[in-house]
Design a protein around this motif. Structure first.
Motif, PDB file in Angstrom:
ATOM      1  N   VAL A 151       0.837  -1.205   0.000  1.00  0.00           N
ATOM      2  CA  VAL A 151       0.000   0.000   0.000  1.00  0.00           C
ATOM      3  C   VAL A 151       0.871   1.254   0.000  1.00  0.00           C
ATOM      4  N   ALA A 152       1.926   1.240   0.793  1.00  0.00           N
ATOM      5  CA  ALA A 152       2.913   2.323   0.819  1.00  0.00           C
ATOM      6  C   ALA A 152       2.276   3.704   1.000  1.00  0.00           C
ATOM      7  N   GLY A 153       1.301   3.763   1.882  1.00  0.00           N
ATOM      8  CA  GLY A 153       0.705   5.054   2.201  1.00  0.00           C
ATOM      9  C   GLY A 153      -0.323   5.568   1.216  1.00  0.00           C
ATOM     10  N   ARG A 154      -0.636   4.798   0.183  1.00  0.00           N
ATOM     11  CA  ARG A 154      -1.582   5.256  -0.844  1.00  0.00           C
ATOM     12  C   ARG A 154      -3.037   5.095  -0.415  1.00  0.00           C
ATOM     13  N   ALA A 155      -3.302   4.329   0.652  1.00  0.00           N
ATOM     14  CA  ALA A 155      -4.664   4.116   1.138  1.00  0.00           C
ATOM     15  C   ALA A 155      -4.598   3.814   2.633  1.00  0.00           C
ATOM     16  N   VAL A 156      -5.714   3.970   3.289  1.00  0.00           N
ATOM     17  CA  VAL A 156      -5.813   3.605   4.701  1.00  0.00           C
ATOM     18  C   VAL A 156      -5.832   2.083   4.805  1.00  0.00           C
ATOM     19  N   THR A 157      -5.033   1.549   5.724  1.00  0.00           N
ATOM     20  CA  THR A 157      -4.992   0.093   5.921  1.00  0.00           C
ATOM     21  C   THR A 157      -5.709  -0.270   7.211  1.00  0.00           C
ATOM     22  N   GLU A 158      -6.585  -1.264   7.116  1.00  0.00           N
ATOM     23  CA  GLU A 158      -7.403  -1.686   8.257  1.00  0.00           C
ATOM     24  C   GLU A 158      -7.285  -3.196   8.441  1.00  0.00           C
ATOM     25  N   ALA A 159      -6.785  -3.621   9.594  1.00  0.00           N
ATOM     26  CA  ALA A 159      -6.691  -5.047   9.900  1.00  0.00           C
ATOM     27  C   ALA A 159      -7.937  -5.487  10.649  1.00  0.00           C
ATOM     28  N   SER A 160      -8.429  -6.687  10.343  1.00  0.00           N
ATOM     29  CA  SER A 160      -9.640  -7.185  10.985  1.00  0.00           C
ATOM     30  C   SER A 160      -9.583  -8.700  11.079  1.00  0.00           C
ATOM     31  N   GLY A 161     -10.261  -9.228  12.112  1.00  0.00           N
ATOM     32  CA  GLY A 161     -10.397 -10.677  12.223  1.00  0.00           C
ATOM     33  C   GLY A 161      -9.752 -11.279  13.453  1.00  0.00           C
ATOM     34  N   GLY A 162     -10.566 -11.611  14.456  1.00  0.00           N
ATOM     35  CA  GLY A 162     -10.098 -12.340  15.630  1.00  0.00           C
ATOM     36  C   GLY A 162      -9.085 -11.621  16.485  1.00  0.00           C
ATOM     37  N   ILE A 163      -9.172 -10.314  16.560  1.00  0.00           N
ATOM     38  CA  ILE A 163      -8.171  -9.531  17.300  1.00  0.00           C
ATOM     39  C   ILE A 163      -8.560  -9.430  18.768  1.00  0.00           C
ATOM     40  N   THR A 164      -7.581  -9.643  19.642  1.00  0.00           N
ATOM     41  CA  THR A 164      -7.795  -9.601  21.090  1.00  0.00           C
ATOM     42  C   THR A 164      -6.789  -8.633  21.710  1.00  0.00           C
ATOM     43  N   PRO A 165      -6.990  -8.276  22.997  1.00  0.00           N
ATOM     44  CA  PRO A 165      -5.981  -7.437  23.655  1.00  0.00           C
ATOM     45  C   PRO A 165      -4.583  -8.053  23.620  1.00  0.00           C
ATOM     46  N   GLU A 166      -4.523  -9.385  23.571  1.00  0.00           N
ATOM     47  CA  GLU A 166      -3.228 -10.075  23.581  1.00  0.00           C
ATOM     48  C   GLU A 166      -2.549 -10.032  22.210  1.00  0.00           C
TER      49      GLU A 166
END
Length: 287
Positions: A236-251
């Motif tokens: 992406v190199a800063g050309r778009a907003v990147t959003e991670a998703s899926g099974g994310i926990t505080p750990e």
């Protein structure tokens, strides 16, 4: 940044519905039978556990809609962390009315504080990175504005409030549109207004490259490993907003944030956050 309160116009319908549900057709027959009409009390709302408070306006409104004579004195504000045993607010007024509004007030305050608390835990875990935590549309029907407000109280941000906010092309859109990301993105660009941003969900680096070739505003990197996320951020190199998703926990949040993604979206913040245990404790009878 100071947390802006929600307008009463957005809070009151939900609180009224909850009170109507609890009152039934006969009102609080227990309090009316057991407590003298002229009895007045002071009670406190206190947290049983550590957490972050959210929902004080809804809780206060639950009491005030039952009886305008009830006075609520707040000792903390929404977005403020509290420890176990902390007194959140003192409530004074007709005892019957206080008891009638108790459960609805605590339901809102406990639920919204629970959301703020888990959001705060993840926000703290990624505080040393440039990533931000955001919620999703996985909200309780009728409570979206309140639940998204609670996420902000915990230090998070909000994703779309509704389907009309932005274009988010997900896997089912792509499949039903013919299975081609390029076609889906081009159709979105043809039909969306010039003020509407376009995000597309991808789960492989090959799909990501196609999306970037089409010039989208944001990419939803779904269920990618940290190593894949690192590579995705480089593509992406800063050309778009990147959003991670899926099974994310505080750990796991810190490791994901370290990949360089801009946003971490977590659906369970609103649909599965445990309630913060808050109780109503009797203090004194007022003559």
């Amino acid at each position: 940044m100071q947390l802006a309160p929600l307008p009463r116009l957005l809070i009151e319908p939900a609180v009224r519905r909850a009170l109507e549900e609890d009152l039934g057709l006969a009102g609080d027959i227990t309090a009316n039978a057991v407590i003298p009409d002229d009895h007045r009390s002071t009670v406190v709302m206190a947290s049983r556990k550590d957490g972050v408070i959210a929902g004080l306006d809804a809780a206060a409104l639950a009491f005030q809609l039952i009886d305008p004579q009830i006075v609520i004195s707040r000792h903390v504000q929404d977005g403020q962390p509290v420890g176990a045993g902390s007194v959140i607010a003192t409530i004074t007024g007709p005892s019957r009315s206080i008891l009638t509004g108790e459960r609805t007030a605590l339901n809102f305050l406990g639920h919204l504080s629970g959301i703020a608390s888990v959001t705060g835990a993840i926000a703290a875990a990624i505080a040393s990175t440039n990533a931000s935590i955001v919620c999703t549309r996985k909200t309780t029907p009728g409570l979206r504005a309140l639940e998204k407000y609670a996420v902000k109280a915990g230090g998070g941000g909000n994703h779309r409030f509704s389907l009309a906010d932005a274009v988010l092309i997900k896997d089912n859109h792509i499949a039903i549109a013919g299975g081609d990301i390029t076609t889906a993105i081009r159709r979105a660009k043809e039909n969306a207004g010039h003020m509407v941003k376009i995000e597309v969900e991808v789960d492989t680096l090959e799909q990501l490259q196609v999306a970037m070739n089409e010039g989208v505003d944001a990419v939803l990197l779904d269920n990618m490993t940290p190593d894949m996320l690192t590579k995705a951020v480089a593509i992406v190199a800063g050309r778009a907003v990147t959003e991670a998703s899926g099974g994310i926990t505080p750990e796991t949040a810190a490791r994901i944030a370290d990949t360089g993604v801009d946003l971490i979206s977590v659906g369970w913040l609103t649909h599965s956050a445990p309630v913060l245990d808050i109780g109503l404790d009797y203090q004194a009878h007022l003559s």
